[in-house]
Design a protein around this motif. Structure first.
Motif, PDB file in Angstrom:
ATOM      1  N   PHE A 153      36.770  40.082  37.486  1.00 50.16           N
ATOM      2  CA  PHE A 153      38.178  40.168  37.869  1.00 50.16           C
ATOM      3  C   PHE A 153      39.021  39.569  36.759  1.00 50.16           C
ATOM      4  O   PHE A 153      38.858  38.412  36.405  1.00 50.16           O
ATOM      5  N   VAL A 155      42.743  38.620  35.484  1.00 51.19           N
ATOM      6  CA  VAL A 155      44.094  38.411  35.996  1.00 51.19           C
ATOM      7  C   VAL A 155      45.102  39.282  35.244  1.00 51.19           C
ATOM      8  O   VAL A 155      46.015  39.864  35.831  1.00 51.19           O
ATOM      9  N   LEU A 193      50.187  38.767  42.801  1.00 54.37           N
ATOM     10  CA  LEU A 193      49.030  37.922  42.525  1.00 54.37           C
ATOM     11  C   LEU A 193      48.929  36.771  43.523  1.00 54.37           C
ATOM     12  O   LEU A 193      47.841  36.314  43.853  1.00 54.37           O
ATOM     13  N   ILE A 196      46.774  37.534  46.643  1.00 56.62           N
ATOM     14  CA  ILE A 196      45.340  37.838  46.542  1.00 56.62           C
ATOM     15  C   ILE A 196      44.590  36.508  46.615  1.00 56.62           C
ATOM     16  O   ILE A 196      44.749  35.652  45.749  1.00 56.62           O
ATOM     17  N   PHE A 197      43.804  36.334  47.658  1.00 56.77           N
ATOM     18  CA  PHE A 197      42.966  35.128  47.766  1.00 56.77           C
ATOM     19  C   PHE A 197      41.683  35.407  47.013  1.00 56.77           C
ATOM     20  O   PHE A 197      40.954  36.340  47.341  1.00 56.77           O
ATOM     21  N   TYR A 198      41.414  34.598  46.004  1.00 57.37           N
ATOM     22  CA  TYR A 198      40.304  34.891  45.098  1.00 57.37           C
ATOM     23  C   TYR A 198      39.181  33.869  45.285  1.00 57.37           C
ATOM     24  O   TYR A 198      39.416  32.668  45.209  1.00 57.37           O
ATOM     25  N   PHE A 199      37.983  34.349  45.582  1.00 58.13           N
ATOM     26  CA  PHE A 199      36.803  33.488  45.639  1.00 58.13           C
ATOM     27  C   PHE A 199      35.866  33.904  44.511  1.00 58.13           C
ATOM     28  O   PHE A 199      35.573  35.076  44.365  1.00 58.13           O
ATOM     29  N   ARG A 200      35.392  32.936  43.727  1.00 55.87           N
ATOM     30  CA  ARG A 200      34.399  33.256  42.702  1.00 55.87           C
ATOM     31  C   ARG A 200      33.066  32.694  43.169  1.00 55.87           C
ATOM     32  O   ARG A 200      32.925  31.485  43.373  1.00 55.87           O
TER      33      ARG A 200
ATOM     34  N   ARG B   8      40.124  29.610  45.227  1.00 52.28           N
ATOM     35  CA  ARG B   8      41.024  29.226  44.150  1.00 52.28           C
ATOM     36  C   ARG B   8      42.357  29.910  44.420  1.00 52.28           C
ATOM     37  O   ARG B   8      42.473  31.109  44.304  1.00 52.28           O
ATOM     38  N   HIS B   9      43.298  29.150  44.808  1.00 54.39           N
ATOM     39  CA  HIS B   9      44.587  29.742  45.090  1.00 54.39           C
ATOM     40  C   HIS B   9      45.679  28.840  44.571  1.00 54.39           C
ATOM     41  O   HIS B   9      45.701  27.684  44.915  1.00 54.39           O
ATOM     42  N   LEU B  11      45.683  32.246  41.857  1.00 55.19           N
ATOM     43  CA  LEU B  11      44.643  32.813  41.014  1.00 55.19           C
ATOM     44  C   LEU B  11      44.441  32.001  39.741  1.00 55.19           C
ATOM     45  O   LEU B  11      45.341  31.304  39.306  1.00 55.19           O
ATOM     46  N   PRO B  12      43.240  32.091  39.149  1.00 57.91           N
ATOM     47  CA  PRO B  12      43.027  31.370  37.891  1.00 57.91           C
ATOM     48  C   PRO B  12      44.057  31.790  36.854  1.00 57.91           C
ATOM     49  O   PRO B  12      44.535  32.916  36.856  1.00 57.91           O
ATOM     50  N   ALA B  13      44.390  30.859  35.980  1.00 61.81           N
ATOM     51  CA  ALA B  13      45.399  31.137  34.956  1.00 61.81           C
ATOM     52  C   ALA B  13      44.876  32.196  33.998  1.00 61.81           C
ATOM     53  O   ALA B  13      43.722  32.591  34.054  1.00 61.81           O
TER      54      ALA B  13
END
Lengths: 347, 241
Positions: A153, A155, A193, A196-200, B8-9, B11-13
């Protein structure tokens, strides 16, 4: 049969009798919330009492008090109405939307698979953006959960697609609503952005834990309308010695995802890799994770190359016929494949 | 760790990028090699995979303002010998821009087999933060995996199992420490007769007049995030696609 014979606590029995529920037949047609109000007990306790009562009274209850026993059952007629009123999530490629009957459906688990580089992640990001198109523009106006197991993913790419989506919405606005300036919504690509809840995810244990946790998370964030897992298979393709364990873990995960889709009326999109399968002397391409996994999803879409064009093919679906359509991955996201927006080829 | 922690909220930079030292290539790759992911460079022998790797090892030490990662780099090599003289030559250019000798911050580890790589990977958790490593280069994965395994069903299955294990570990490290991971791969010829599987944007690419594609097959292709192919045209210049 009397209430006093039920295997419930004495205080509950007392409350039942004092509220006037003396026989089991009087319990058969009452709803849990009604009973909870009458007895001044929590609703889950009322459900428990009704469960015990229906078990005790046996099969003859099914005929006269069916809605208590089969709580949550719906007629096919109701379901049809519900389906007709539900909005599909567009893929931004109208050819693809057409074969999908409008787009990705809520309440269903859709699996999308294909070779590396075909555009699985691109479709995932596109859907995470498109879910946020407001209701005024024919979208769902929801939020997305993006579970990233591969680290693909980007950004920057999500922002690019969001910018294109915002531009398209502005264009639509100016075409259709020339007179009414009041509708002019200020669409900020960065806001896409935020939703969007992002889980890695880095191991399969984390993947299982997150999927178990999703129910609680979605309960707290009711506006989540899509869950995208990119990809479901990566961590399960390392050397699993115990294949039976793998199958069990996977089918448990599939059940959880189906339940989640149904319960919260959201779409679940699983991206999958492909692998080769040895079949009667020749190698064939199939989606990864084996035969038992192929039952896990409601719809299956396979992406493949046809010459220099990307194609999507409906491999499995309960409601749509098998069909295939071309699509393209452009700088602006997933679009129709036509001569003017062909993939830029660097020579 | 709880599942909540994984969230992570916001989003990563924006992902940091490592420059390749060539403005044209950097523009093509939107700034360079991305961190937190695995980037693969595929090319036939003599194209300059190792040259590019050496360049990256040095570029990683540049300050972030100059497109570097201001950290050390680790070079895992399976193609021998280690080109130390060439590295020294390249380092003379960088030396002027850095306060320290760039060779001091390049760690080199030879790899002799696939199992050796599996032994080395768990040590990264300890080494990477201690040595402030920001870039790992494996040159090349193909050399490790192309020789050792026989062309039978069980052997190939074992091989792809190792691929996923290696890739998973590398991705975990890349994510945890914000590393850029670069691996190089060799090419195989594409036979006209076999209806070969298409991976990536082109069925095959033409490099010095031959039709080639990346080695190690489908399962390895699943293990990398980005794949760049470098080819030779008319032996005059290289092109990336």
């Amino acid at each position: 049969m009397e209430v006093s014979s039920l295997p419930i606590s004495a205080s509950q029995r007392g409350k039942l009798i004092s509220a006037g529920y003396s026989s089991l037949s009087s319990l058969s047609s009452v709803s849990p919330s009604h009973l909870a109000r009458d007895l001044k007990i929590p609703e889950n306790e009322a459900v428990e009492i009704l469960k015990v009562a229906s078990r005790r009274s046996g099969s003859d209850k099914i005929e006269n008090g069916s809605h208590v026993i089969m709580n949550g059952a719906q007629t096919a007629w109701d379901m049809l109405h519900e389906e007709e009123s539900s909005i599909c999530i567009t893929t931004s490629c109208s050819d693809l939307d057409e074969i999908l009957g409008g787009g990705i459906r809520s309440k269903e688990v859709t699996e999308i698979g294909g070779v590396p580089g075909i555009g699985k992640t691109q479709i995932g990001i596109q859907l995470a953006v498109n879910i946020q198109i407001p209701a005024d523009y024919g979208g769902l106006g929801g939020k997305a959960i993006y579970i990233d197991t591969e680290g693909s993913f980007m950004v920057e790419r999500a922002l690019q697609i969001a910018e294109a989506c915002a531009e398209d919405m502005l264009e639509y606005n100016s075409l259709l609503r020339k007179d009414s300036q009041s509708h002019q919504a200020n669409i900020e690509p960065k806001a896409f952005l935020d939703n969007i809840f992002y889980f890695r995810i880095c191991t399969y244990t984390e993947q299982i834990a997150v999927i178990n946790y999703l129910e609680k998370f979605v309960f707290e964030h009711k506006d989540v309308k899509i869950v995208i897992i990119d990809s479901i298979s990566f961590h399960f393709r390392q050397d699993f010695e115990d294949m039976a364990l793998r199958t069990r873990l996977l089918s448990g995960m599939a059940l959880k995802l189906m339940k989640l889709a149904k319960k919260f009326n959201l779409a679940v999109v699983l991206l999958n890799q492909v692998t080769t399968k040895y079949n009667e002397g020749s190698f064939q391409l199939t989606l990864a994770l084996g035969d038992s996994w192929s039952h896990a999803s409601t719809n299956r879409i396979i992406l493949y190359w046809n010459g220099n064009a990307r194609y999507a093919y409906i491999d499995k679906s309960p409601s749509m016929r098998s069909a295939s359509s071309p699509y393209a991955v452009t700088g602006r996201g997933i679009r129709n494949s036509s001569s003017n927006c062909k993939r830029v080829k660097l020579m | 760790m709880k599942p909540e922690d994984l969230l992570r909220h916001p989003l990563p930079a924006v992902t940091p990028k490592l420059t390749l030292g060539c403005p044209l290539l950097d523009r093509l790759l939107h700034g360079g090699v991305p961190c937190n992911a695995i980037t693969e460079i595929v090319a036939e022998s003599g194209t300059g995979k190792t040259q590019l790797s050496l360049q990256l090892l040095l570029a990683a030490q540049l300050p972030t303002s100059r497109g570097g990662l201001s950290g050390a780099s680790l070079y895992l090599h399976s193609e021998f010998p280690f080109p130390v003289r060439r590295l020294h030559q390249l380092s003379l250019v960088c030396r002027l821009e850095l306060p320290h000798n760039p060779l001091d911050s390049i760690f080199v580890q030879p790899l002799y087999s696939a199992d050796h790589l599996l032994d080395v990977l768990p040590r990264l958790d300890f080494l990477v933060p201690r040595l402030n490593i920001k870039l790992i280069v494996i040159d090349s994965v193909a050399a490790l995996f192309r020789g050792e395994f026989e062309n039978t069903g069980t052997e190939l299955k074992r091989r792809s199992g190792i691929f996923f294990k290696v890739s998973s570990k590398l991705r975990l490290c890349a994510r945890k420490f914000g590393l850029a991971v670069v691996v190089t791969n060799q090419v195989v010829d594409v036979m006209e007769s076999s209806n070969s599987l298409r991976i990536g944007n082109s069925v095959s690419l033409c490099s010095s007049g031959r039709r080639v594609c990346a080695a190690l097959g489908l399962s390895w292709a699943n293990c990398v995030n980005t794949r760049y192919s470098v080819r030779i045209i008319n032996t005059r210049g290289d092109s990336v696609s």
